[in-house]
Design an enzyme around this catalytic site. Structure first.
Site, PDB file in Angstrom:
ATOM      1  N   PHE A   1     -12.589  91.102  -1.216  1.00 29.51           N
ATOM      2  CA  PHE A   1     -12.743  92.472  -1.531  1.00 29.51           C
ATOM      3  C   PHE A   1     -11.620  93.202  -2.503  1.00 29.51           C
ATOM      4  O   PHE A   1     -11.629  94.187  -3.056  1.00 29.51           O
ATOM      5  CB  PHE A   1     -12.832  93.586  -0.427  1.00 29.51           C
ATOM      6  CG  PHE A   1     -11.413  94.039   0.174  1.00 29.51           C
ATOM      7  CD1 PHE A   1     -10.975  95.166  -0.352  1.00 29.51           C
ATOM      8  CD2 PHE A   1     -11.078  93.211   1.284  1.00 29.51           C
ATOM      9  CE1 PHE A   1      -9.593  95.246  -0.047  1.00 29.51           C
ATOM     10  CE2 PHE A   1      -9.890  93.522   1.972  1.00 29.51           C
ATOM     11  CZ  PHE A   1      -9.083  94.643   1.268  1.00 29.51           C
TER      12      PHE A   1
ATOM     13  N   LYS B   1     -20.513  84.602  -5.426  1.00 28.11           N
ATOM     14  CA  LYS B   1     -20.889  85.345  -4.068  1.00 28.11           C
ATOM     15  C   LYS B   1     -19.451  86.485  -3.917  1.00 28.11           C
ATOM     16  O   LYS B   1     -18.538  85.934  -3.271  1.00 28.11           O
ATOM     17  CB  LYS B   1     -21.005  84.621  -2.524  1.00 28.11           C
ATOM     18  CG  LYS B   1     -21.674  84.972  -1.770  1.00 28.11           C
ATOM     19  CD  LYS B   1     -21.426  86.188  -0.902  1.00 28.11           C
ATOM     20  CE  LYS B   1     -20.318  86.318  -0.114  1.00 28.11           C
ATOM     21  NZ  LYS B   1     -19.655  87.589   0.298  1.00 28.11           N
TER      22      LYS B   1
ATOM     23  N   GLU C   1     -18.838  91.749  -0.046  1.00 25.87           N
ATOM     24  CA  GLU C   1     -20.004  92.612   0.195  1.00 25.87           C
ATOM     25  C   GLU C   1     -19.467  94.130   0.014  1.00 25.87           C
ATOM     26  O   GLU C   1     -20.237  95.201   0.114  1.00 25.87           O
ATOM     27  CB  GLU C   1     -20.673  92.168   1.530  1.00 25.87           C
ATOM     28  CG  GLU C   1     -20.045  92.441   2.679  1.00 25.87           C
ATOM     29  CD  GLU C   1     -18.981  91.186   2.818  1.00 25.87           C
ATOM     30  OE1 GLU C   1     -18.559  90.405   1.940  1.00 25.87           O
ATOM     31  OE2 GLU C   1     -18.643  90.651   4.080  1.00 25.87           O
TER      32      GLU C   1
ATOM     33  N   SER D   1      -9.151  85.282   3.317  1.00 23.87           N
ATOM     34  CA  SER D   1      -8.168  85.295   4.314  1.00 23.87           C
ATOM     35  C   SER D   1      -7.919  83.884   4.886  1.00 23.87           C
ATOM     36  O   SER D   1      -9.008  83.019   4.542  1.00 23.87           O
ATOM     37  CB  SER D   1      -8.650  86.093   5.443  1.00 23.87           C
ATOM     38  OG  SER D   1      -9.750  85.643   5.889  1.00 23.87           O
TER      39      SER D   1
ATOM     40  N   CYS E   1      -2.873  90.136  -2.518  1.00 26.75           N
ATOM     41  CA  CYS E   1      -2.687  88.930  -1.857  1.00 26.75           C
ATOM     42  C   CYS E   1      -1.059  88.758  -2.373  1.00 26.75           C
ATOM     43  O   CYS E   1      -0.375  87.890  -1.881  1.00 26.75           O
ATOM     44  CB  CYS E   1      -3.294  87.829  -2.363  1.00 26.75           C
ATOM     45  SG  CYS E   1      -3.400  87.484  -4.357  1.00 26.75           S
TER      46      CYS E   1
ATOM     47  N   GLU F   1      -0.552  88.764   8.615  1.00 29.42           N
ATOM     48  CA  GLU F   1      -0.925  89.601   7.395  1.00 29.42           C
ATOM     49  C   GLU F   1      -1.471  90.680   7.677  1.00 29.42           C
ATOM     50  O   GLU F   1      -2.778  90.563   8.047  1.00 29.42           O
ATOM     51  CB  GLU F   1      -1.812  88.488   6.445  1.00 29.42           C
ATOM     52  CG  GLU F   1      -2.003  89.149   5.254  1.00 29.42           C
ATOM     53  CD  GLU F   1      -3.114  88.237   4.274  1.00 29.42           C
ATOM     54  OE1 GLU F   1      -4.301  87.973   4.833  1.00 29.42           O
ATOM     55  OE2 GLU F   1      -3.092  88.464   2.952  1.00 29.42           O
TER      56      GLU F   1
HETATM   57  P1  NAD Z   1     -12.202  87.680   3.806  1.00 29.40           P
HETATM   58  O1  NAD Z   1     -11.629  86.296   3.959  1.00 29.40           O
HETATM   59  O2  NAD Z   1     -12.622  88.394   5.042  1.00 29.40           O
HETATM   60  O3  NAD Z   1     -13.523  87.358   2.748  1.00 29.40           O
HETATM   61  C1  NAD Z   1     -13.333  86.759   1.697  1.00 29.40           C
HETATM   62  C2  NAD Z   1     -14.931  86.257   1.447  1.00 29.40           C
HETATM   63  O4  NAD Z   1     -15.112  85.500   2.304  1.00 29.40           O
HETATM   64  C3  NAD Z   1     -15.905  87.341   1.263  1.00 29.40           C
HETATM   65  O5  NAD Z   1     -16.710  86.951   0.170  1.00 29.40           O
HETATM   66  C4  NAD Z   1     -16.570  87.374   2.532  1.00 29.40           C
HETATM   67  O6  NAD Z   1     -17.925  88.051   2.342  1.00 29.40           O
HETATM   68  C5  NAD Z   1     -16.546  86.227   2.978  1.00 29.40           C
HETATM   69  N1  NAD Z   1     -16.482  86.006   4.542  1.00 29.40           N
HETATM   70  C6  NAD Z   1     -15.878  86.919   5.245  1.00 29.40           C
HETATM   71  N2  NAD Z   1     -15.881  86.227   6.918  1.00 29.40           N
HETATM   72  C7  NAD Z   1     -16.792  85.139   6.234  1.00 29.40           C
HETATM   73  C8  NAD Z   1     -17.136  84.140   7.529  1.00 29.40           C
HETATM   74  N3  NAD Z   1     -17.078  84.454   8.727  1.00 29.40           N
HETATM   75  N4  NAD Z   1     -17.855  83.022   7.106  1.00 29.40           N
HETATM   76  C9  NAD Z   1     -17.939  82.916   5.805  1.00 29.40           C
HETATM   77  N5  NAD Z   1     -17.665  83.592   4.860  1.00 29.40           N
HETATM   78  C10 NAD Z   1     -16.909  84.948   5.133  1.00 29.40           C
HETATM   79  O7  NAD Z   1     -11.279  88.326   3.033  1.00 29.40           O
HETATM   80  P2  NAD Z   1     -11.085  90.006   2.227  1.00 29.40           P
HETATM   81  O8  NAD Z   1     -10.767  90.563   3.327  1.00 29.40           O
HETATM   82  O9  NAD Z   1     -12.382  90.148   1.608  1.00 29.40           O
HETATM   83  O10 NAD Z   1     -10.024  89.778   1.417  1.00 29.40           O
HETATM   84  C11 NAD Z   1      -8.614  89.946   1.832  1.00 29.40           C
HETATM   85  C12 NAD Z   1      -8.110  88.504   2.071  1.00 29.40           C
HETATM   86  O11 NAD Z   1      -7.978  87.758   0.849  1.00 29.40           O
HETATM   87  C13 NAD Z   1      -6.449  88.668   2.297  1.00 29.40           C
HETATM   88  O12 NAD Z   1      -6.140  87.629   3.613  1.00 29.40           O
HETATM   89  C14 NAD Z   1      -5.692  88.125   1.135  1.00 29.40           C
HETATM   90  O13 NAD Z   1      -4.454  87.743   1.191  1.00 29.40           O
HETATM   91  C15 NAD Z   1      -6.591  87.083   0.726  1.00 29.40           C
HETATM   92  N6  NAD Z   1      -6.513  86.988  -0.794  1.00 29.40           N
HETATM   93  C16 NAD Z   1      -5.770  85.971  -1.094  1.00 29.40           C
HETATM   94  C17 NAD Z   1      -5.613  85.717  -2.672  1.00 29.40           C
HETATM   95  C18 NAD Z   1      -4.940  84.578  -2.857  1.00 29.40           C
HETATM   96  O14 NAD Z   1      -4.722  84.144  -4.046  1.00 29.40           O
HETATM   97  N7  NAD Z   1      -4.307  83.569  -2.177  1.00 29.40           N
HETATM   98  C19 NAD Z   1      -6.123  86.691  -3.485  1.00 29.40           C
HETATM   99  C20 NAD Z   1      -6.515  87.945  -3.173  1.00 29.40           C
HETATM  100  C21 NAD Z   1      -6.916  87.915  -1.786  1.00 29.40           C
END
Ligand code: NAD
Length: 498
Positions: free
Chosen positions: A149, A173, A176, A226, A281, A383
């Protein structure tokens, strides 16, 4: 109420979706719209559109692909404000920050415009007498991107410009929580002349992600999110035979050595700790003050934080917006009490920070600083992904590097010092993928590659830059001989060069 749906084969499908999610305006706390959640059938339809488009798209000349990319670049540039407004409305970040992420995404598009050069292979004449060898890189096929997000435009743009430039077709994808920017990007691709089916968007949750990870026609998956989900995506995707790069979470340290310029360090800690409400991030979340600078540094940080304007992202006065959802705000805030309960000092309590021009139902939490944090506290081990800066005091350079390298994450780190030798040693010793020297958010430019180490990345390849080109292509080496009068007849020996 807005309604956000998929983009498959150059259009949005008609009809009612079986499942939906709410899209909030974080500045008011209200539900502003609904997004359709894809079923496995929707993902199948997107993958089928992408597979159908692949054969023609991979045959399109490099010159023509570059033309489409140039046109897309112009259109995104022209629509930067519109994209930024969509991001602010759903994510909450301030408008200048939202425009900034579009600009950083555009830099990847600009990098991808150089695809004719980037795909050049090598050629060796006469590897054996009359035999030549050359290397080429070919697209892998249908590839998917699953994104978080916190950068609804930039992170997808780390992926699809390069994938598409390399001749692949793409299924995105997005998160959401803030799905609208991806649909505008899809429309801009169409306007730029990208054939239908080359770029597709499916919205949704785990159902859509699982359908992508199990789909037999999707050859590669890029994920950013994450760490637990990154690990899951990597393990599930590779178990289904896919190439996967999965970027995870972070706990980025900023080490301030005793000789640092403390005003520069305080500016950097506040900017990198609280920009985008800490939902980056590459945000700094652990500040390591090497003795004796801790007290002076905290005083300077307090000065600066007190002057920050927190308010709606669309209000020009705001420097920091709300958090993305109510539950996320509550979870972030819970680390303040937990930190105090575990022995930290609450140097700045963001729950008391005034909100300028905001609706009280918005997802607000001002910038907070927990001081005297120790490594076993949850505010340090987890985090938090919000505007909470944990300050640790380290007795020496060695102790500070020990903290950095003891973290399970390895995304970004920064060192602040005026000593070139110390900085050079730190760069060499830090077990982290991206290092800043007197730079708090060392996000590499598009022509380098972005990615962390350890639990911040699963897979071998970082995103964009040369590693992005490698991820979205497969290498092939060709050895060729054209008949000449000197061929020597049958030889069952292994081909060696005598
Ligand atoms: P998230 O892991 O909750 O979601 C990321 C994606 O995975 C979304 O598209 C979501 O719909 C999907 N998702 C969520 N739960 C899922 C599940 N149980 N099974 C399958 N798919 C699932 O992350 P977020 O809250 O959207 O974003 C924040 C996180 O992203 C933080 O941990 C941040 O550090 C990380 N991030 C990392 C970088 C990097 O370059 N390393 C960059 C940006 C964000």
């Amino acid at each position: 109420m807005k309604h956000v749906t998929h983009w498959i084969g150059g259009q949005s499908p008609a009809g009612e979706a079986e499942r939906h999610g709410d899209v909030y305006d974080p500045a008011t706390g209200e539900v502003a719209g609904q997004v359709d959640f894809a079923t496995a059938d929707d993902v199948n339809a997107a993958a089928a559109a992408a597979a159908e488009a692949f054969t023609a798209w991979r045959g399109v000349s490099l010159a023509k692909r570059a033309q489409v990319l140039f046109a897309f670049r112009e259109l995104v540039r022209q629509h930067t404000k519109e994209l930024a407004a969509l991001i602010t409305a759903e994510h909450g970040k301030v408008a200048s920050d939202a425009a900034g992420e579009v600009t950083r995404g555009l830099e990847v598009v600009e990098f991808a415009c150089g695809i004719p050069h980037l795909l050049k292979g090598g050629f060796s004449e006469n590897v054996s007498t009359g035999v030549d060898s050359y290397s080429i890189r070919q697209p892998v096929g249908v590839v998917a991107g699953i994104t978080p997000f916190n950068f609804p435009a930039m992170v997808p743009m780390w992926m699809f410009p390069i994938a598409i430039a390399c001749g692949n077709t793409f299924v995105l994808k997005p998160s959401e929580k803030d799905p609208s920017a991806s649909l505008l990007l899809a429309r801009l691709w169409a306007e730029a002349g990208l054939p239908d089916g080359v770029f597709n968007v499916v919205h949704g949750d785990k159902v859509a992600v699982d359908a992508i990870l199990q789909h037999p026609d999707i050859a590669a998956v890029s994920f950013v999110g994450s760490t637990p989900i990154a690990r899951y995506v990597y393990e599930t995707g590779t178990a289904h035979g896919k190439r996967v790069q999965a970027l995870g979470g972070a706990k980025n340290h900023m080490v301030v050595l005793p000789d640092a310029d403390l005003d520069l360090a305080a500016d950097a800690a506040v900017s990198a700790g609280f920009g985008s409400a800490g939902e980056r991030c590459m945000a700094i979340s652990a500040l390591v003050a090497v003795d004796p600078v801790g007290d002076e540094l905290i005083a300077k940080i307090k000065d600066r934080v007190g002057k920050l304007t927190v308010g709606p992202g669309a209000d020009e006065r705001s420097e920091m917006g709300p958090l993305v959802t109510g539950p996320h705000r509550d979870k972030v805030a819970s680390y303040l009490d937990a930190g105090v309960g575990q022995g930290a000092t609450l140097a700045i309590d963001g729950r008391r920070h005034p909100v300028t021009g905001g609706d009280s139902a918005g997802f607000w939490l001002g910038p907070s600083v927990l001081d005297h944090v120790t490594p076993e506290m949850s505010c340090y081990t987890d985090e938090i992904f919000g505007p909470v800066l944990s300050v640790l005091r380290a007795p020496s350079y060695e102790a500070a590097v020990g903290l950095v390298n003891g973290s399970p994450y390895g995304n970004g780190v920064a060192v602040f010092t005026c000593d070139g030798g110390a900085a050079r040693r730190f760069v060499s010793e830090a077990q982290i993928g991206m290092v800043g020297v007197n730079v708090p958010i060392p996000v590499p430019m598009a022509y380098y590659s972005f990615g962390g180490w350890k639990a911040s990345l699963f897979g071998d390849t970082h995103v964009h830059g040369t590693e992005g080109i490698h991820f979205y292509t497969r290498g092939k080496v060709v050895t060729s001989r054209w008949p000449d009068p000197s061929h020597g007849g049958v030889n069952l020996g292994f081909p060696v060069n005598s």
